[in-house]
Write a protein that holds these residues in place. Structure first.
Motif, short mmCIF file in Angstrom:
data_model
loop_
_atom_site.label_atom_id
_atom_site.label_comp_id
_atom_site.label_asym_id
_atom_site.label_seq_id
_atom_site.Cartn_x
_atom_site.Cartn_y
_atom_site.Cartn_z
N PHE A 1 8.20 7.68 4.70
CA PHE A 1 8.13 9.14 4.77
C PHE A 1 8.27 9.75 3.38
O PHE A 1 7.76 10.83 3.11
N LYS A 2 8.95 9.04 2.47
CA LYS A 2 9.05 9.49 1.09
C LYS A 2 8.59 8.36 0.19
O LYS A 2 9.18 7.29 0.19
N ARG A 3 7.51 8.60 -0.53
CA ARG A 3 6.97 7.58 -1.42
C ARG A 3 7.81 7.52 -2.69
O ARG A 3 8.43 8.51 -3.10
N PRO A 4 7.80 6.36 -3.38
CA PRO A 4 8.48 6.28 -4.69
C PRO A 4 7.87 7.28 -5.67
O PRO A 4 6.71 7.68 -5.54
N GLN B 1 0.82 -1.21 0.00
CA GLN B 1 0.00 0.00 0.00
C GLN B 1 0.85 1.26 0.00
O GLN B 1 0.44 2.30 -0.51
N GLN B 2 2.07 1.17 0.55
CA GLN B 2 2.96 2.33 0.63
C GLN B 2 3.75 2.53 -0.66
O GLN B 2 3.94 3.67 -1.10
N ILE B 3 4.23 1.45 -1.27
CA ILE B 3 5.17 1.60 -2.38
C ILE B 3 4.58 1.22 -3.73
O ILE B 3 5.17 1.53 -4.77
N GLY B 4 3.42 0.55 -3.76
CA GLY B 4 2.87 0.09 -5.02
C GLY B 4 2.25 1.22 -5.83
O GLY B 4 1.91 2.28 -5.29
N ASP B 5 2.10 1.00 -7.13
CA ASP B 5 1.37 1.94 -7.96
C ASP B 5 -0.09 1.94 -7.50
O ASP B 5 -0.51 1.06 -6.75
N PRO B 6 -0.89 2.93 -7.90
CA PRO B 6 -2.25 3.06 -7.36
C PRO B 6 -3.09 1.79 -7.48
O PRO B 6 -3.78 1.41 -6.52
N ASP B 7 -3.06 1.10 -8.62
CA ASP B 7 -3.85 -0.12 -8.78
C ASP B 7 -3.40 -1.20 -7.81
O ASP B 7 -4.22 -1.89 -7.20
N LEU B 8 -2.08 -1.34 -7.66
CA LEU B 8 -1.55 -2.38 -6.79
C LEU B 8 -1.82 -2.04 -5.32
O LEU B 8 -2.14 -2.93 -4.52
N ALA B 9 -1.72 -0.77 -4.97
CA ALA B 9 -2.00 -0.36 -3.59
C ALA B 9 -3.46 -0.62 -3.23
O ALA B 9 -3.77 -1.11 -2.14
N LEU C 1 9.39 -6.56 -12.57
CA LEU C 1 9.38 -5.25 -11.93
C LEU C 1 10.00 -5.36 -10.54
O LEU C 1 9.76 -6.34 -9.83
N VAL C 2 10.77 -4.35 -10.16
CA VAL C 2 11.39 -4.31 -8.85
C VAL C 2 11.01 -2.98 -8.19
O VAL C 2 11.19 -1.91 -8.80
N TYR C 3 10.50 -3.06 -6.96
CA TYR C 3 10.07 -1.87 -6.23
C TYR C 3 11.17 -1.48 -5.24
O TYR C 3 11.42 -2.19 -4.28
N PHE C 4 11.80 -0.33 -5.50
CA PHE C 4 12.84 0.20 -4.63
C PHE C 4 12.27 1.32 -3.75
O PHE C 4 11.11 1.70 -3.89
N ASP C 5 13.12 1.83 -2.88
CA ASP C 5 12.68 2.88 -1.97
C ASP C 5 12.20 4.11 -2.72
O ASP C 5 11.18 4.71 -2.37
N LEU C 6 12.95 4.52 -3.72
CA LEU C 6 12.68 5.81 -4.36
C LEU C 6 12.04 5.70 -5.73
O LEU C 6 11.60 6.71 -6.28
N SER C 7 12.01 4.53 -6.31
CA SER C 7 11.40 4.36 -7.62
C SER C 7 11.15 2.89 -7.89
O SER C 7 11.64 2.02 -7.19
N THR C 8 10.38 2.64 -8.94
CA THR C 8 10.11 1.27 -9.39
C THR C 8 10.75 1.11 -10.75
O THR C 8 10.68 2.01 -11.60
N VAL C 9 11.38 -0.04 -10.97
CA VAL C 9 12.10 -0.24 -12.24
C VAL C 9 11.62 -1.49 -12.94
O VAL C 9 11.12 -2.44 -12.32
#
Length: 248
Positions: free
Chosen positions: A128-131, A88-96, A172-180
């Motif tokens: 505290f900082k979303r991707p 819910q914190q790091i996923g894109d809107p659909d995934l969250a 897809l890999v979800y990192f702290d600051l971005s998704t790649v």
């Protein structure tokens, strides 16, 4: 609408979205009066559904008798809750949104004690900082990856140069600051890492590369790990660093 169908649809409405849900709101959704909803709630309770709430407050489905109970150890349940809250914190809107819905469905299938434990879990995830938000429809990219279909998109690299890419999406890999996106790039004829927030105008092509994705992803990860060992601050992004595209 038959009453049996209405009871089924009422259970579906109670399963979906956060509670409590008022009789008036449920009645509007199902096209019946609030009084009918109260009678249907009473019937569902007699059939074994555990529904919390009352008139004037709203109703919440606590335990769903239509679904079999799921067996989890308490620590397994806490791990699931923590994982879904992280999504819910790091996923894109659909995934969250899907993670939130999964939590609600999980709560409806658990025995009462564990359902209570899930509702009042002691573990949480917060960033505290979303991707960086993606600039493409990530759901389309995920589906293309599962279906093993090549995709094309515009891409702006870290230096501001823009190119058009067609790739075989591998994972897809979800990192702290971005998704790649890890992909095989047809332009470079090599494995490449693309930040989703730098992609634009995603198009799913009709070119399939099935059934090679799993093997290609395995080989790509081996290559990326080897590059990381050779250049620990270059080729492969660290968990707390901004991902960078290798040799692009």
């Amino acid at each position: 609408m038959s009453r049996t169908l209405r009871l089924f649809q009422l259970m579906q409405a109670l399963r979906q979205g956060p509670g409590p849900k008022t009789a008036a709101g449920l009645g509007e959704e199902l096209g019946v009066s609030g009084r009918s909803i109260h009678r249907d709630i009473a019937t569902l309770r007699e059939m074994g559904a555990i529904i919390d709430g009352e008139a004037g407050y709203g109703f919440t489905l606590i335990e769903d008798n239509a679904l079999p109970p799921m067996g989890f150890q308490d620590t397994e349940l806490e791990a699931l809750v923590l994982g879904l809250r992280e999504v819910q914190q790091i996923g894109d809107p659909d995934l969250a949104d899907a993670a939130g819905e999964a939590l609600r469905k999980l709560q409806g299938r658990l025995p009462p004690r564990q359902s209570h434990r899930l509702r009042h879990a002691v573990l949480a995830a917060h960033r505290f900082k979303r991707p960086e938000p993606p600039s493409i429809q990530v759901a389309d990219l995920r589906e293309a990856t599962w279906d093993e279909m090549e995709v094309s998109f515009g891409y702006t690299d870290a230096k501001g140069a823009t190119t058009t890419r067609q790739v075989k999406p591998l994972g897809l890999v979800y990192f702290d600051l971005s998704t790649v996106l890890i992909a095989w790039c047809l332009l470079r004829q090599d494995v490449r890492i693309f930040r989703l927030d730098r992609m634009s105008e995603l198009q799913v092509t009709k070119q399939s590369f099935r059934p090679h994705r799993v093997a290609m992803l395995r080989d790509a990860l081996v290559k990326i790990r080897a590059q990381r060992e050779d250049k620990p601050y270059g080729a492969y992004p660290h968990e707390t660093a901004e991902p960078r595209e290798p040799n692009d």
